[in-house]
Design an enzyme around this catalytic site. Structure first.
Site, PDB file in Angstrom:
ATOM      1  N   HIS A   1      47.362 -23.688 -30.112  1.00  0.00           N
ATOM      2  CA  HIS A   1      48.257 -23.733 -31.282  1.00  0.00           C
ATOM      3  C   HIS A   1      48.128 -22.459 -32.135  1.00  0.00           C
ATOM      4  O   HIS A   1      49.079 -22.060 -32.798  1.00  0.00           O
ATOM      5  CB  HIS A   1      47.928 -24.949 -32.152  1.00  0.00           C
ATOM      6  CG  HIS A   1      48.242 -26.252 -31.472  1.00  0.00           C
ATOM      7  ND1 HIS A   1      47.826 -27.462 -31.955  1.00  0.00           N
ATOM      8  CD2 HIS A   1      48.933 -26.535 -30.335  1.00  0.00           C
ATOM      9  CE1 HIS A   1      48.246 -28.427 -31.148  1.00  0.00           C
ATOM     10  NE2 HIS A   1      48.910 -27.887 -30.159  1.00  0.00           N
TER      11      HIS A   1
ATOM     12  N   HIS B   1      43.125 -30.946 -28.049  1.00  0.00           N
ATOM     13  CA  HIS B   1      42.462 -29.636 -27.980  1.00  0.00           C
ATOM     14  C   HIS B   1      43.359 -28.497 -28.480  1.00  0.00           C
ATOM     15  O   HIS B   1      43.288 -27.367 -27.960  1.00  0.00           O
ATOM     16  CB  HIS B   1      41.979 -29.351 -26.545  1.00  0.00           C
ATOM     17  CG  HIS B   1      41.179 -30.481 -25.959  1.00  0.00           C
ATOM     18  ND1 HIS B   1      39.908 -30.784 -26.378  1.00  0.00           N
ATOM     19  CD2 HIS B   1      41.512 -31.420 -25.045  1.00  0.00           C
ATOM     20  CE1 HIS B   1      39.479 -31.847 -25.723  1.00  0.00           C
ATOM     21  NE2 HIS B   1      40.434 -32.259 -24.918  1.00  0.00           N
ATOM     22  N   CYS B   2      44.184 -28.800 -29.469  1.00  0.00           N
ATOM     23  CA  CYS B   2      45.078 -27.786 -30.048  1.00  0.00           C
ATOM     24  C   CYS B   2      45.954 -27.130 -28.979  1.00  0.00           C
ATOM     25  O   CYS B   2      46.183 -25.898 -29.021  1.00  0.00           O
ATOM     26  CB  CYS B   2      44.296 -26.711 -30.803  1.00  0.00           C
ATOM     27  SG  CYS B   2      43.446 -27.354 -32.224  1.00  0.00           S
ATOM     28  N   ALA B   3      46.374 -27.922 -28.014  1.00  0.00           N
ATOM     29  CA  ALA B   3      47.254 -27.387 -26.969  1.00  0.00           C
ATOM     30  C   ALA B   3      48.238 -28.488 -26.573  1.00  0.00           C
ATOM     31  O   ALA B   3      48.346 -28.844 -25.392  1.00  0.00           O
ATOM     32  CB  ALA B   3      46.431 -26.911 -25.784  1.00  0.00           C
TER      33      ALA B   3
END
Ligand SMILES: Cc1ncc(COP(=O)(O)O)c(C=O)c1O
Length: 411
Positions: free
Chosen positions: A126, A367-369
């Site tokens: 992100h 996981h910020c993805a």
């Protein structure tokens, strides 16, 4: 090499360098979120705070000169760590700050026209996606994504097809923080260069886990955080090719980055100083340099050997547990020590919670993805991430914890 002979398992000895392990006894498998800190890094930062604390680039007295010298020395160390020159290293607060600074600076510099394209890999974090999304919205640009191919790798053929003269920026991470896949950035950067696009590499999951050379990657900009490579929190690095930095308009403004200021206008310091507005993270830069020196002393051959051994062992052990699905390439040489998985019938958050009761720390979530997870058809994954201080024993504790989670939830 101070720590080991060739075939020796380094990690039991290495653990002694980290006060955390003796104090907690945790099987720490979350280094992709943040790594642990060796004593040498704590010592380097303590020396700044207790012996030579002063601001940099300002005072003429001895302490300030010493602080400046150590801070600039840290820049030199980090430059060497990634095969760059000192003038190409900008200290920021984190990888996220590097990405945002770079995006603002590019917006201030490039002539972007409506319909121009930004190409990102499907794996991006992100911290690279969101600033570029914002830029795309402001400038009416089109976002294009390189899809995944079989086996949790990028589709390089498609990447090359998607880069056209309309592509102005290409962002590809060196290693995925979810899949662990080490991407062949160079294969993409050469096509980007031919089309006149700027190549940005997020090296946050790779820094300190595999050798990093901006020349080998053939990139224009690269960034990472200090805290995932044994350094402190609050420090990030932004590398920019010298000839590019010379032409890049600053992203943030204020004291420290100026040459002259009049009531009406200002001029900037030489690079890289013009990109470091305000008091920089001094102790953190010194701590990060100590981390890089520590990593160099252990050496990447030994670091890779240990990460690859534990990753392969964990991958094999987990794949023997019924109903565990693994999201990582099979060849450990293509992985940065990250093993994501799901357990049928056990939500990743429950798995992480039960493992935590067993003193095993893993991460669970997106996981910020999120775009990557949706391409994988998942909303959350469990992630065990291994660093050179992890052992096969840690992987055994992970496997035992997974079995316990399955038994507890009757999965
Ligand atoms: C691949 C990758 N890029 C960027 C970041 C952002 O790093 P930071 O939170 O230190 O800014 C992370 C952090 O998880 C990451 O894993």
């Amino acid at each position: 090499m101070r720590y080991l002979k060739k075939s020796m398992n380094i990690s039991e000895k290495i653990k002694n360098d980290f006060p955390f392990f003796e104090k907690t006894g945790v099987a720490y498998l979350d280094s992709a979120a943040t790594s642990q800190t060796p004593q040498v890094v704590l010592d380097a930062m303590e020396a700044y705070y207790t012996i030579f604390r002063a601001n940099v680039h300002r005072g003429l007295y001895g302490l300030s000169a010493e602080a400046t010298e150590r801070f600039e020395g840290a820049r030199e160390t980090i430059a060497q760590f990634i095969g760059a020159s000192k003038e190409e290293i900008i200290f920021t607060g984190s990888a996220t700050m590097s990405s945002n600074l770079l995006t603002y600076a590019l917006e201030n510099t490039l002539e972007l026209r409506e319909g121009d394209e930004i190409l990102l890999s499907a794996m991006e974090h992100h911290s690279s996606i969101v600033p570029l999304q914002e830029l795309a919205q402001r400038k009416k640009l089109k976002l294009v994504y390189i899809p995944l191919a079989e086996g949790f790798a990028l589709d390089y053929k498609e990447a090359k097809r998607l880069i056209t003269p309309r592509t102005k920026i290409v962002a590809v991470m060196r290693a995925s923080n979810v899949l662990g896949t080490i991407n062949d950035v160079r294969a993409i950067s050469q096509t980007a260069r031919k089309n006149g696009a700027i190549m940005i590499v997020d090296a946050t999951s790779a820094a300190g886990h595999a050798p990093l050379s901006v020349k080998d990657l053939d990139c224009d900009y690269l960034y990472f955080s200090g805290h995932k490579m044994c350094g402190p929190t609050g420090i990030g690095v932004l590398y920019g090719r010298r000839d590019f930095l010379e032409k890049l308009y600053p992203g943030f403004f204020g004291g420290g980055m100026i040459d002259r200021v009049t009531r009406e206008k200002s001029s900037w310091r030489e690079v890289p100083g013009r990109f470091e507005a305000g008091t920089p993270p001094i102790a953190e830069a010194i701590g990060l340099a100590a981390a890089a020196e520590y990593i160099n002393e252990i050496g990447f051959p030994a670091i890779r050997e240990q990460i690859e051994d534990v990753f392969s062992y964990a991958r094999e052990t987990l794949s023997r547990i019924p109903n565990v699905s693994i999201y990582a390439r099979t060849d450990a040489r293509e992985n940065a020590g990250i093993l994501s998985f799901t357990i049928k019938g056990v939500h990743p958050h429950d798995a992480a919670e039960i493992l935590s009761r067993e003193n095993v720390a893993i991460r669970a979530g997106h996981h910020c993805a999120e775009p990557l997870l949706s391409e994988l058809g998942e909303t959350a994954l469990c992630r065990a991430s291994f660093y050179f201080y992890n052992t096969r024993g840690d992987a055994d504790r992970l496997a035992a914890g997974i079995k316990k989670a399955k038994a507890t939830l009757r999965a």
